[in-house]
Every structure is written in C-alpha cells, then in structure tokens.
Design an enzyme around this catalytic site. Structure first.
Site, short mmCIF file in Angstrom:
data_model
loop_
_atom_site.label_atom_id
_atom_site.label_comp_id
_atom_site.label_asym_id
_atom_site.label_seq_id
_atom_site.Cartn_x
_atom_site.Cartn_y
_atom_site.Cartn_z
N ASP A 91 0.85 -1.18 0.00
CA ASP A 91 0.00 0.00 0.00
C ASP A 91 0.89 1.24 0.00
O ASP A 91 1.64 1.48 0.94
CB ASP A 91 -0.85 -0.05 1.29
CG ASP A 91 -2.13 0.73 1.19
OD1 ASP A 91 -2.14 1.74 0.47
OD2 ASP A 91 -3.11 0.33 1.85
N ASP B 176 -2.81 4.78 -2.54
CA ASP B 176 -3.75 5.49 -1.68
C ASP B 176 -4.19 6.81 -2.32
O ASP B 176 -3.34 7.55 -2.84
CB ASP B 176 -3.01 5.76 -0.36
CG ASP B 176 -3.92 6.20 0.76
OD1 ASP B 176 -4.79 5.42 1.14
OD2 ASP B 176 -3.74 7.32 1.26
N GLU C 4 -6.71 3.90 -5.56
CA GLU C 4 -7.90 4.29 -4.80
C GLU C 4 -8.31 5.67 -5.29
O GLU C 4 -7.53 6.62 -5.20
CB GLU C 4 -7.59 4.33 -3.31
CG GLU C 4 -8.83 4.61 -2.49
CD GLU C 4 -8.56 5.19 -1.11
OE1 GLU C 4 -9.42 5.06 -0.24
OE2 GLU C 4 -7.48 5.78 -0.89
N HIS D 186 -10.92 -1.22 4.90
CA HIS D 186 -10.69 -0.72 6.26
C HIS D 186 -11.30 0.66 6.50
O HIS D 186 -11.21 1.17 7.61
CB HIS D 186 -9.18 -0.68 6.51
CG HIS D 186 -8.49 0.27 5.58
ND1 HIS D 186 -8.39 0.03 4.21
CD2 HIS D 186 -7.90 1.47 5.78
CE1 HIS D 186 -7.78 1.04 3.64
NE2 HIS D 186 -7.46 1.92 4.57
N ASP D 187 -11.86 1.27 5.46
CA ASP D 187 -12.49 2.59 5.62
C ASP D 187 -14.00 2.51 5.60
O ASP D 187 -14.68 3.53 5.75
CB ASP D 187 -12.06 3.53 4.48
CG ASP D 187 -10.58 3.82 4.48
OD1 ASP D 187 -9.98 3.84 5.57
OD2 ASP D 187 -10.02 4.00 3.38
C1 GLC Z 1 -7.19 6.35 2.17
C2 GLC Z 1 -6.98 5.24 3.16
C3 GLC Z 1 -7.43 5.72 4.51
C4 GLC Z 1 -6.58 6.90 4.90
C5 GLC Z 1 -6.59 7.98 3.83
C6 GLC Z 1 -5.46 8.93 4.02
O1 GLC Z 1 -8.50 6.67 1.97
O2 GLC Z 1 -7.63 4.09 2.74
O3 GLC Z 1 -7.41 4.72 5.49
O4 GLC Z 1 -7.04 7.44 6.10
O5 GLC Z 1 -6.44 7.46 2.53
O6 GLC Z 1 -4.23 8.31 3.75
#
Ligand code: GLC
Length: 546
Positions: A95, A196, A248, A322-323
């Site tokens: 990641d 990310d 993402e 996880h979010d």
């Molecule tokens: C992404 C991650 C999340 C994090 C954010 C900032 O959305 O999945 O967990 O808090 O980015 O890095």
C-alpha cells in the site's frame, strides 16, 4: 496483464493476527496464517501500510517508505513472507501512500527546519492578508485543510489529518523519490501496489477558495494526474507486465477511471471507486444517515460495469475495506439473515466483471462493531466527528447511532479466529476491542460448517478459476426496473451465466428468459431454472449454460 482470474485479499495488518503478543497484528502473524489464506484460495494479499509511522492514521501517515515499523516486524520477516507466500502461489501487494507523508518524515522535518529544497516537496503558503488560511478547503477528517506553523509564519496543506502533509507532485524531485521507493520494493519481490487516494496527487497551481464545496473540485482528478501515473508506471512497475496496480480514487468520475484503468493508457491495472458506497449518504454527506437507495446502487453498478467494459478498462470489485463499515451490516441483514445475505453479497460481487477484493473477516461474515462508548473508538476520523457532531448540536444517542453505522472502526476490529480468549487474535488485550459475537462468528467454526459463508467464498473463488465466463465474459444488465433484485448476464464464447440476487428479506419473483440453464451456485438448496421464479429472502442464484 493477467489478473482476470485473481482474487485479492486485503489484510489490515494491525487487526489480522498478533504473533508476538503486544496486542497488534504483525507480519509474522500473516506468515502464520498463510495456510488459511491458501485454503480460502486467494492469489494476492494487499497488506495495509506497515512502514515506520507515528500511527496517527494507523500507518497511512508514513515517516519512512523503505523501513518497517518494528511493531510490525523486520525486513527479514517481510522477505520471508514474500518467499513463503510465493510457495503457495500468493503474491504480495503493498500500500503506497504517496499523496502525503507523515509530518515526522525526514523530508517534512527538513522543510520545517527551513531547507528550501524540502519545502518544495510540500505546499507551504502564506495565509490571506487577514491571517486566515490560504483557502477555505476542508480536511477530509474535519476542520480546515491548512495547518499554521508559527515559526515559519506559513501554512502547509493537509487534505487528511494535520500530521499528513500533502506532497507536491509537480516537483520532479518528489516523483523521483517516489519512483525510488517503488523500485526498492519491486526488488524485494513485491508483485503489486495499491495507491492510496492517488487521484488527489495533482494540485492546482493557483489555490482558490471553494464557495460551493469543500475544495475537492480543485484537486480531484487534477490536471496532471494521468501524466504522473503514466510516468511512474514507465519508471517502475510498467516494466513488468505481471505487476498488478490498483488506484484508490476519491470522488472520481467514470470518464477519468476509464483512463486510469484503460488497457491502452499504461497508468494502472484497475481502480477502486466509491460511488456505490455512498448510496446511503443523505445528500452525499457521510455523517447523515439514510436507508440505502437500491435503485441508485444498481444503476451505478450497471453503468460502471457496462462503460468500463465498452472502454476496455478494468474494475476492482469490492464491498468492504478498512475505511468502510461491514457490508453485511450495511446492505445485508446481520441479525435475521446473516448467512443468506452474506452469501448473496459475495455472489453478486464475485460474478461481475473485474477483480474481486475480499476484506479480512468478510469471508466469515464479520459484522459492524456496534460500539457504545467513545473510548472504544480508535479512529481519528471517528473521534474528530464525535466532537464535530456534538458541536453541531446532534444529541449523543444519535451520534452513537451514526458512528455504529459509519465509523471506520466497524471494520478494523481484530479478526475472529476462534471462540477463545480475544477471539484467538492475541493473548493480551488487543489495540481495538474484539466484537462480542466472536463465539459464533469465527474462522474455526466457519471451517467446520459446510454451509458457512466461508465455504461459499471458497466456491466462488474456485468458479472464477474454472469458468472463463466469470473472468473474461461480457456484462449485460438484466431486470433493470426490478425493485429488489439485482441481476445480470455474462457471456463468453458460447457460455452464458445469469446471476440473480434478491437484496431484501422479503420474497419476490422474477421473469427470466428462455431456459436451458442449470444452477451453478446458490445460497438456498439447489434450484431448477424456471421462466418465472419465486425468490426467497436474500436468495442468490448463479445459472449457467453452454
Ligand atoms: C485512504 C486510506 C485511509 C486513509 C486515507 C489517508 O482513503 O484508505 O485509510 O485514512 O487514505 O491516507
């Protein structure tokens, strides 16, 4: 590239398995559970960040991209993990949090000390003449997106927590550093990367107030984002066609995703978009509850499936990460129909066109945490919003209701391995509380029960490997106006597959096309194909013909 028949499993390391009894999951814990992951049948593990970090956002605040946080393990253990996973034909995906670094990162520390080279790695700006922040943009975790540094008389940009400073990708030196990081991990035998919030990396050259929103229109899918992704692709993972990359994409558009994940564009292998996970946000606001809008959900899923296929782009398929709260508690019924709805959600997703991602615990039907006290919540976003909602005058009972539905902590609780102490996750008190239902919902029980959600996931993964129509077939929406059934057809070289899913706890019926189909998988006792079918609550059936 060859990822069509793969299934990725996401490991939220902190909650996966604690091998050294400090209450936190770790890399050795993953090694110890590789046989389980092999049993599930997955081919690739996306492991959330385990790099050196102050852990203000559970590792998404990286202080050193090429060193491992000792709480999670050592480089030697990581190398062993890569090797041991490979023996089971499992690849490792890391990641990469490249939109921002922790403010503890050496680069940021040098910037703070006044080194201009490193100041240019970030966005430092003077405030407005009246001393207020350079723009009115909001941080995604609440509050303004600029933090003032007294000694410098300047603000720096942080789209997330104030300890996560945004990197300036327009600076070539930053891109050089990040390419070095990718190549460092590629040499370690890593076979994939998840990037990310990667569609936020290209910021505008002029920073302006946003009078209509929170600022996102200025930096989402920004001007140079495609160019930068192509560049890092060429300079690192693009040299090996087996590498899988997934971006993402925060509040993105279909038009942009077609490019990010397009076959010809050489940016990424596939993308996560979140539109289907906002269908229960009232007026697009995460912290205001609403029942999920079935029509919106199905129309979004159909549109993305069809359009991505038309434009030769590839989807990453997911309900959970996880979010996100647990899908079973959100779109299924974790009280009355946990097994049926858990299997239905799995089938519906895994038979679509794209690469499915399983989030740890989803395969055994883990539910939301339903915590009732603020000190049970760990996540910075949840604890911030607890205060923000209070200030907005929302009463405490309602705030808890909202957190029980929306908090990221819902999916971050330790994996329920068995019904023993701390659900078998650790021998000491874990960093986040285990959910009370671990006595019945756990891996050991799921392995024993031939009817479990886990066994259903295993079947789905096997089917993807056996049937090209699942991995390669075309996608066509079916029954588009049905009020509670989501259905589609897949076709590939003379094979066809019809997937029907009742999304509700009430029975319903569907009218299907001419027959010749046999049932390949279902979550009720085996069903014969009929032109008119009565469906049971949350019933889901895969029909096939050749
Ligand atoms: C992404 C991650 C999340 C994090 C954010 C900032 O959305 O999945 O967990 O808090 O980015 O890095």
């Amino acid at each position: 590239m060859n990822f069509e028949d793969k299934v990725v499993y996401q490991i939220y390391l902190k909650s996966f398995y604690d091998s050294d009894q400090d209450g936190l999951g770790d890399l050795n814990g993953v090694i110890e559970k590789l046989d389980y992951l092999d049993y599930v049948g997955v081919n690739c593990l996306w492991i959330t960040p385990f790099f050196v970090s102050p852990q203000n956002d559970n590792g998404y605040d990286v202080a050193n991209y090429c060193a491992i946080d000792p709480r999670y393990g050592t480089m030697e253990i990581f190398e062993k993990l890569v090797k041991e996973a490979k023996k089971r034909n499992i690849d490792i995906m890391l990641d990469m949090v490249f939109n921002h670094t922790s403010t503890q990162h050496e680069w940021f520390q040098k910037a703070l000390a006044g080194d201009t080279k490193y100041k240019n790695y970030y966005f430092f700006k003077k405030g407005k003449p009246d001393g207020t922040p350079p723009t009115n943009w909001a941080s995604k975790f609440g509050g303004n997106a600029w933090q003032y540094v007294e000694e410098m008389g300047e603000y720096y940009l942080h789209l997330f927590d104030k300890t996560q400073a945004d990197l300036n990708w327009d600076n070539k030196e930053v891109r050089d550093e990040l390419c070095k990081v990718l190549n460092f991990w590629l040499k370690k035998g890593v076979y994939g990367f998840r990037f990310d919030v990667v569609n936020l990396i290209s910021k505008p050259t002029i920073f302006m107030d946003d009078f209509e929103g929170d600022g996102r229109t200025y930096y989402t899918d920004g001007t140079h984002v495609h160019e930068y992704l192509q560049e890092i692709n060429q300079r690192s993972f693009g040299n090996d066609e087996h590498i899988i990359t997934v971006g993402e994409m925060s509040s993105t558009s279909l038009e942009n995703c077609v490019k990010y994940a397009g076959k010809e564009d050489h940016e990424l292998s596939m993308v996560f978009n979140f539109h289907h996970l906002k269908v229960d946000y009232k007026d697009k606001q995460k912290w205001v509850l609403k029942e999920f809008d079935f029509e919106e959900l199905t129309s979004l899923l159909h549109t993305w499936q069809v359009e991505m296929e038309n434009k030769h782009a590839w989807n990453a398929l997911f309900w959970c990460n996880h979010d996100q709260p647990r899908a079973l508690s959100r779109f299924g019924d974790d009280k009355n129909y946990p097994i049926e709805s858990g299997k239905m959600l799995a089938t519906m997703l895994h038979c679509m066109r794209g690469t499915p991602y399983i989030y740890q615990g989803e395969e055994i039907g883990m539910t939301n945490a339903y915590f009732t006290k603020i000190d049970e919540y760990r996540d910075v976003e949840s604890t911030n919003y607890f205060q923000i909602l209070k200030q907005q005058g929302v009463n405490e009972k309602e705030i808890y209701h909202i957190l029980q539905e929306r908090s990221r902590d819902n999916s971050r609780t330790p994996i329920q391995w068995n019904d023993g102490l701390h659900a078998g996750f650790s021998k000491v008190t874990p960093w986040s509380q285990v959910i009370h239902n671990y006595h019945t919902i756990n891996v050991e029980a799921s392995k024993r029960d031939p009817n479990s959600i886990l066994q259903h996931y295993r079947k789905l993964i096997k089917l993807r490997k056996e049937y090209k129509v699942i991995s390669l077939g075309s996608y066509k929406p079916l029954l588009e106006n049905h009020k509670q059934v989501f259905a589609y057809k897949r076709e590939y070289e003379g094979e066809s597959m019809i997937v029907i899913n009742n999304f509700y706890g009430q029975k319903t019926s569907v009218h299907l096309e001419e027959g010749g189909y046999t049932s390949l998988l279902s979550n009720y006792p085996k069903r014969e194909y009929q032109k008119v079918m009565e469906l049971e609550p949350y019933e889901s059936i895969v029909f096939y013909k050749k």
